[in-house]
Scaffold this motif. Structure first.
Motif, short mmCIF file in Angstrom:
data_model
loop_
_atom_site.label_atom_id
_atom_site.label_comp_id
_atom_site.label_asym_id
_atom_site.label_seq_id
_atom_site.Cartn_x
_atom_site.Cartn_y
_atom_site.Cartn_z
N UNK A 208 0.85 -1.20 0.00
CA UNK A 208 0.00 0.00 0.00
C UNK A 208 0.88 1.24 0.00
N UNK A 209 0.30 2.38 -0.28
CA UNK A 209 1.03 3.65 -0.23
C UNK A 209 0.31 4.52 0.80
N UNK A 210 0.77 4.42 2.05
CA UNK A 210 0.05 5.08 3.14
C UNK A 210 1.02 5.71 4.13
N UNK A 211 0.49 6.63 4.94
CA UNK A 211 1.25 7.20 6.05
C UNK A 211 0.36 7.21 7.29
N UNK A 212 1.02 7.15 8.47
CA UNK A 212 0.32 7.20 9.75
C UNK A 212 1.14 8.04 10.71
N UNK A 213 0.45 8.65 11.67
CA UNK A 213 1.11 9.47 12.68
C UNK A 213 0.31 9.38 13.98
N UNK A 225 -3.61 7.90 2.29
CA UNK A 225 -2.83 7.74 1.05
C UNK A 225 -1.72 8.78 0.91
N UNK A 226 -0.57 8.29 0.47
CA UNK A 226 0.55 9.16 0.14
C UNK A 226 0.29 9.91 -1.16
N UNK A 227 1.03 11.00 -1.34
CA UNK A 227 1.01 11.69 -2.63
C UNK A 227 1.52 10.75 -3.72
N UNK A 228 0.93 10.85 -4.89
CA UNK A 228 1.22 9.90 -5.96
C UNK A 228 2.69 9.92 -6.38
N UNK A 229 3.33 11.08 -6.34
CA UNK A 229 4.70 11.20 -6.84
C UNK A 229 5.78 11.03 -5.77
N UNK A 230 5.39 10.76 -4.52
CA UNK A 230 6.40 10.52 -3.49
C UNK A 230 7.02 9.15 -3.71
N UNK A 231 8.34 9.11 -3.86
CA UNK A 231 9.04 7.88 -4.21
C UNK A 231 10.09 7.53 -3.17
N UNK A 232 10.33 6.23 -3.02
CA UNK A 232 11.39 5.76 -2.14
C UNK A 232 12.73 5.85 -2.87
N UNK A 233 13.81 5.64 -2.11
CA UNK A 233 15.16 5.69 -2.67
C UNK A 233 16.16 5.42 -1.58
N UNK A 234 17.40 5.76 -1.84
CA UNK A 234 18.49 5.58 -0.87
C UNK A 234 18.15 6.38 0.38
N UNK A 235 17.95 5.70 1.51
CA UNK A 235 17.33 6.34 2.67
C UNK A 235 18.36 6.90 3.64
N UNK A 236 18.02 8.04 4.23
CA UNK A 236 18.82 8.66 5.29
C UNK A 236 17.87 9.17 6.36
N UNK A 237 18.32 9.12 7.60
CA UNK A 237 17.55 9.62 8.74
C UNK A 237 18.23 10.87 9.27
N UNK A 238 17.47 11.94 9.41
CA UNK A 238 18.00 13.20 9.93
C UNK A 238 17.31 13.50 11.25
N UNK A 239 18.10 13.57 12.32
CA UNK A 239 17.56 13.69 13.67
C UNK A 239 17.90 15.05 14.26
N UNK A 240 16.88 15.77 14.71
CA UNK A 240 17.12 17.06 15.34
C UNK A 240 16.16 18.10 14.83
N UNK A 241 16.66 19.30 14.61
CA UNK A 241 15.90 20.34 13.92
C UNK A 241 16.44 20.36 12.50
N UNK A 242 15.67 19.85 11.57
CA UNK A 242 16.18 19.76 10.20
C UNK A 242 16.02 21.07 9.45
N UNK A 243 15.09 21.93 9.92
CA UNK A 243 14.97 23.25 9.29
C UNK A 243 14.09 24.15 10.14
N UNK A 244 14.48 25.41 10.22
CA UNK A 244 13.61 26.46 10.75
C UNK A 244 13.58 27.58 9.72
N UNK A 245 12.44 28.22 9.60
CA UNK A 245 12.30 29.27 8.60
C UNK A 245 13.17 30.48 8.92
N UNK A 246 13.59 31.16 7.88
CA UNK A 246 14.36 32.40 8.06
C UNK A 246 13.53 33.41 8.84
#
Length: 263
Positions: A208-213, A225-246
């Motif tokens: 299936x193509x799904x997400x849960x939280x 359902x996930x967005x149709x164009x979201x694709x898997x690939x070489x995976x990496x995990x980023x832990x912390x604050x990955x972005x804050x707006x300017x």
């Protein structure tokens, strides 16, 4: 979204044999109090209060990745970016947690550890504990992200974030510098500061193509359902604050007991 590339038991069993009423043996009396071991030597109180094992050591079966920030150096977990430190004064489980901070006006918009796996999953499960110390409630802050890089160079990302002061799960993709997917799934649950919160997130690309939280065990999204164009690939995990707006004021969080598994 799409900014991470730029930020790129110890127990004491005491036998009661011989401890019936009228027993006056001094050694038996100490055993009854839990003060002697089998060899007859005293056991200190500290021996009965052994600290619990690290969180990751308690997991069975073992996930592909686990970080409880209790032992070892942060550099053993991946590549460090920005202000990330080991904090032994605050944790969900003893003895440490990961403190991540993006100060007001910082040129670096993230504070994180990136762990690359070199594999392409068909599904993942992620859980972690987070203590939000402070953030700018007028702007967004993205926390743990899972990145998928395709052979053609495009990248897709799913991340847990706080947008409009509520917990959110995001989907995004870019190719050739242009976004191809941009979706933020906002919950109705406010992200409060000053308390530990447990997060569970999962994504499946197949069958299936799904997400849960879920937050603190409360399902907020389940098998949507996930967005149709979201694709898997070489995976990496980023832990912390990955972005804050300017323009955001200081953002700071503590992370603990990060568990990431995939198939």
């Amino acid at each position: 979204m799409l900014t991470l590339a730029a930020v790129s038991g110890c127990s004491l069993l005491v036998t009661t044999d011989g401890l019936s009423a009228g027993t006056t043996d001094a050694g038996a009396g100490m055993e009854a109090e839990g003060g002697m071991n089998e060899g007859g030597t005293p056991i200190s109180d500290a021996a009965t209060d052994a600290p619990p094992p690290p969180f990751c050591a308690t997991l069975s079966p073992k996930p592909k990745f686990c970080a409880d920030f209790d032992t070892g150096a942060l550099t053993e977990l991946g590549t460090l970016t920005g202000m990330v430190t080991l904090d032994t004064s605050a944790s969900k489980s003893p003895a440490g947690s990961l403190a991540c901070e993006v100060p007001t006006g910082s040129a670096k918009r993230g504070a994180l550890i990136q762990h690359d796996f070199g594999e392409t999953p068909s599904a993942y499960d992620l859980s972690f504990d987070v203590f939000v110390d402070t953030y700018d409630a007028t702007l967004d802050v993205e926390l743990i992200s899972v990145s998928f890089r395709s052979p053609g160079g495009g990248t897709c990302v799913t991340d847990v974030s706080i947008r409009d002061t509520v917990w959110t799960l995001d989907e995004s993709c870019e190719s050739g510098g242009s976004p191809t997917v941009l979706a933020s799934h906002e919950t109705v649950l406010a992200a409060r500061t000053g308390r530990w919160v447990h997060i569970d997130a999962s994504v499946s690309f197949a069958p299936s193509r799904t997400y849960s939280l879920a937050v603190d065990g409360q399902p907020l999204f389940f098998a949507l359902p996930l967005m149709a164009d979201l694709k898997t690939g070489d995976v990496a995990l980023l832990m912390g604050i990955t972005y804050t707006q300017m323009g955001a004021t200081t953002a700071k969080v503590h992370l603990d007991n990060v568990r990431f598994d995939y198939r």
